[in-house]
Design an enzyme around this catalytic site. Structure first.
Site, PDB file in Angstrom:
ATOM      1  N   SER A  81       0.796  -1.235   0.000  1.00 24.94           N
ATOM      2  CA  SER A  81       0.000   0.000   0.000  1.00 24.94           C
ATOM      3  C   SER A  81       0.824   1.279   0.000  1.00 24.94           C
ATOM      4  CB  SER A  81      -0.973   0.003   1.182  1.00 24.94           C
ATOM      5  OG  SER A  81      -2.084  -0.817   0.900  1.00 24.94           O
ATOM      6  N   LYS A  84      -0.113   3.749  -2.714  1.00 25.83           N
ATOM      7  CA  LYS A  84      -1.114   4.820  -2.627  1.00 25.83           C
ATOM      8  C   LYS A  84      -0.488   6.190  -2.421  1.00 25.83           C
ATOM      9  CE  LYS A  84      -4.647   1.590  -1.042  1.00 25.83           C
ATOM     10  NZ  LYS A  84      -3.943   0.386  -0.606  1.00 25.83           N
ATOM     11  N   SER A 141      -5.988   3.464   4.014  1.00 25.00           N
ATOM     12  CA  SER A 141      -5.360   2.720   2.918  1.00 25.00           C
ATOM     13  C   SER A 141      -6.393   1.877   2.172  1.00 25.00           C
ATOM     14  CB  SER A 141      -4.234   1.831   3.453  1.00 25.00           C
ATOM     15  OG  SER A 141      -3.380   1.417   2.402  1.00 25.00           O
TER      16      SER A 141
END
Length: 290
Positions: A81, A84, A141
């Site tokens: 993640s 992101k 997230s």
């Protein structure tokens, strides 16, 4: 063994900002006119494969770009993640260019709604504002939100991932390739600790007006309360973001920033054995280098 050899990450200098601004101005229009947009040229393949749960560390002085400590900083890793961070960087660029605003509403597609946790559980056909999406990406997230943002900005997640990779090259991230917006497992989605430090530093330097999103410890959406995945917030002095990540292939990743006494560090740890072990390593590195 600690290495004190001083290196420098690429500077976000005036010329670089101009180049990035020009690139942003030349990026694709909104999805409704996407059919007229040519497909970007493919990025050359990155040789080698990422090591499963490979451990990497990098400590950077955010002000000067000096690298204070590194372990396997160029080795290929799975970003999870941390991906992101680039989704947010590109959203912030579009806001700066006047192509997007925090109040804009984005439609949730069936594809976005189908993404597995972590997620907000958005329903296909519903709407989410850019402001809420930014918070959900930085704090929770949310995988479904990442796809919503990708589709809104580029028309499809695949095209957006290609643009993410192109943007990585512009920033000097030479060993990063994105194939999705969420960081969900894909052997072709790779990066390095050094590249993630470059991205973290670029976010901090170019978009300080959005720093509050990364230090938010909880938020409420749809009547549900969500806590930040970054447990260093409020527990390690000076920590003010940026992003965590986990998939089985990657282990526990983090790009963390902290400020003490007018000095700011960015610490990257990838491939942690557990959240606790990763966070303890970050805390120890901050004590060592502040």
């Amino acid at each position: 063994m600690f290495s004190h050899k001083v290196r420098r990450l690429p500077r976000i200098a005036a010329a670089g900002l101009i180049a990035m601004a020009l690139a942003a101005c030349q990026s694709s229009p909104r999805p409704e006119v996407q059919a007229a947009t040519p497909v970007l040229a493919p990025i050359a393949p990155i040789l080698g494969a990422a090591e499963e749960r490979g451990h990497s560390v990098l400590v950077v002085d955010a002000g000067s770009g000096a690298v204070l400590h590194e372990v396997n900083a160029e080795a290929l890793r799975y970003p999870a993640s941390l991906t992101k961070m680039m989704v947010l960087y590109m959203a912030f660029e579009d806001i700066a260019a006047g192509k997007l605003s925090l109040g804009d509403a984005m439609v949730v597609s069936p594809e976005a709604a189908s993404r597995p946790p972590a997620r907000l559980g958005l329903k296909a056909g519903s709407m989410i504002t850019v402001r809420d999406a930014v918070t959900a990406l930085a704090v929770k997230s949310a995988n479904d939100v990442a796809v919503v943002m990708a589709e809104h900005l580029a028309g499809s997640e695949g095209l957006f991932a290609s643009r993410m990779t192109q943007k990585a090259r512009q920033l000097g991230m030479t060993r990063t390739r994105f194939v999705n917006a969420s960081g969900l497992p894909d052997p072709n989605q790779v990066t390095t600790a050094r590249d993630m430090a470059i991205l973290g530093r670029a976010l901090k330097m170019r978009f300080p007006q959005y720093a509050s999103a990364f230090r938010t410890r909880e938020f409420v959406y749809g009547g549900k309360r969500y806590e930040a995945t970054n447990k260093l917030l409020g527990t390690v002095p000076g920590v003010d973001g940026i992003k965590t990540g986990y998939i089985r292939l990657a282990g526990y990743n983090i790009v963390a920033s902290a400020r003490r006494g007018g000095r700011q560090l960015i610490v990257v740890v990838m491939g942690g054995d557990s959240q606790r072990a990763r966070d303890l390593e970050v805390a120890s590195l901050m004590e060592q280098y502040f």
